[in-house]
Every structure is written in structure tokens, then in C-alpha cells.
Design a protein around this motif. Structure first.
Motif, PDB file in Angstrom:
ATOM      1  N   ILE A 160       0.863  -1.184   0.000  1.00 32.32           N
ATOM      2  CA  ILE A 160       0.000   0.000   0.000  1.00 32.32           C
ATOM      3  C   ILE A 160       0.898   1.233   0.000  1.00 32.32           C
ATOM      4  CG2 ILE A 160      -1.716   1.297   1.310  1.00 32.32           C
ATOM      5  CD1 ILE A 160      -2.733  -1.362   2.380  1.00 32.32           C
ATOM      6  N   LEU A 161       0.632   2.134  -0.911  1.00 32.01           N
ATOM      7  CA  LEU A 161       1.453   3.329  -1.031  1.00 32.01           C
ATOM      8  C   LEU A 161       0.999   4.386  -0.029  1.00 32.01           C
ATOM      9  CD1 LEU A 161       1.577   3.522  -4.910  1.00 32.01           C
ATOM     10  CD2 LEU A 161       3.283   2.558  -3.374  1.00 32.01           C
ATOM     11  N   ASN A 162       1.968   5.003   0.593  1.00 34.53           N
ATOM     12  CA  ASN A 162       1.695   6.049   1.563  1.00 34.53           C
ATOM     13  C   ASN A 162       1.774   7.395   0.846  1.00 34.53           C
ATOM     14  OD1 ASN A 162       1.794   7.943   3.644  1.00 34.53           O
ATOM     15  ND2 ASN A 162       2.928   6.555   4.993  1.00 34.53           N
ATOM     16  N   PRO A 163       0.750   8.248   0.974  1.00 34.26           N
ATOM     17  CA  PRO A 163       0.740   9.510   0.240  1.00 34.26           C
ATOM     18  C   PRO A 163       1.831  10.494   0.658  1.00 34.26           C
ATOM     19  CG  PRO A 163      -1.209   9.325   1.628  1.00 34.26           C
ATOM     20  CD  PRO A 163      -0.492   8.022   1.710  1.00 34.26           C
ATOM     21  N   VAL A 164       2.299  10.428   1.887  1.00 31.93           N
ATOM     22  CA  VAL A 164       3.312  11.379   2.348  1.00 31.93           C
ATOM     23  C   VAL A 164       4.632  11.191   1.595  1.00 31.93           C
ATOM     24  CG1 VAL A 164       4.660  12.168   4.339  1.00 31.93           C
ATOM     25  CG2 VAL A 164       2.223  11.667   4.606  1.00 31.93           C
ATOM     26  N   PRO A 165       5.177   9.974   1.509  1.00 27.44           N
ATOM     27  CA  PRO A 165       6.419   9.812   0.732  1.00 27.44           C
ATOM     28  C   PRO A 165       6.216  10.106  -0.756  1.00 27.44           C
ATOM     29  CG  PRO A 165       6.081   7.903   2.145  1.00 27.44           C
ATOM     30  CD  PRO A 165       4.858   8.735   2.226  1.00 27.44           C
TER      31      PRO A 165
END
Length: 78
Positions: free
Chosen positions: A61-66
Motif C-alpha cells: 500500500i502506497l503512503n501519500p506522504v512519501p
């Protein structure tokens, strides 16, 4: 079997106790309240399956912050 003597095959409510009665083959019937309950159950199952697929899929799952930090290196003033 008369229409007044119909009962829901799921909850056993009579035709006069519900708004709508759907009659199928061999006088199997279901009332509008049981149909509504079935729709709610199916919706819950769909949501649960989507969540499981989201959390347990093969891809991370991709984290929007990085992602934002990475894009901010190349896109200025957005």
C-alpha cells in the motif's frame, strides 16, 4: 393458495404484515423487509471483500506522504 395467506419463506410474516411480497416458483416468497436485509448483508460482504483485497493484496500500500515528498523534488509550487 390465496394472496392473503402468503407468508415469507424467510421470516414467516404474512402478506398483510409487510408492504410487498415477491412470489417465486413453487410459491416460495420473500417480503420486502427480508429483501432489504439481504441487500444490506451483500453490501457488507462487498465492503469487507474490498477491504481485504486492499490490505492483503500482493502489492504494498502506497503512503501519500512519501509520494508527495518524492514529487515535490521535481514539481515546484504545486
Amino acid at each position: 393458495m390465496s394472496e392473503e395467506s402468503l407468508t415469507c419463506s424467510f421470516c414467516s410474516k404474512s402478506r398483510k404484515d409487510v408492504t410487498k411480497m415477491i412470489v417465486g416458483a413453487r410459491k416460495t416468497s420473500i417480503c420486502n423487509e427480508c429483501v432489504k436485509l439481504c441487500v444490506e448483508i451483500l453490501d457488507e460482504d462487498t465492503v469487507k471483500a474490498r477491504k481485504e483485497k486492499l490490505y492483503f493484496c500482493d502489492k504494498p500500500i502506497l503512503n501519500p506522504v512519501p509520494i508527495k515528498e518524492h514529487l515535490s523534488e521535481y514539481v515546484i509550487g504545486q
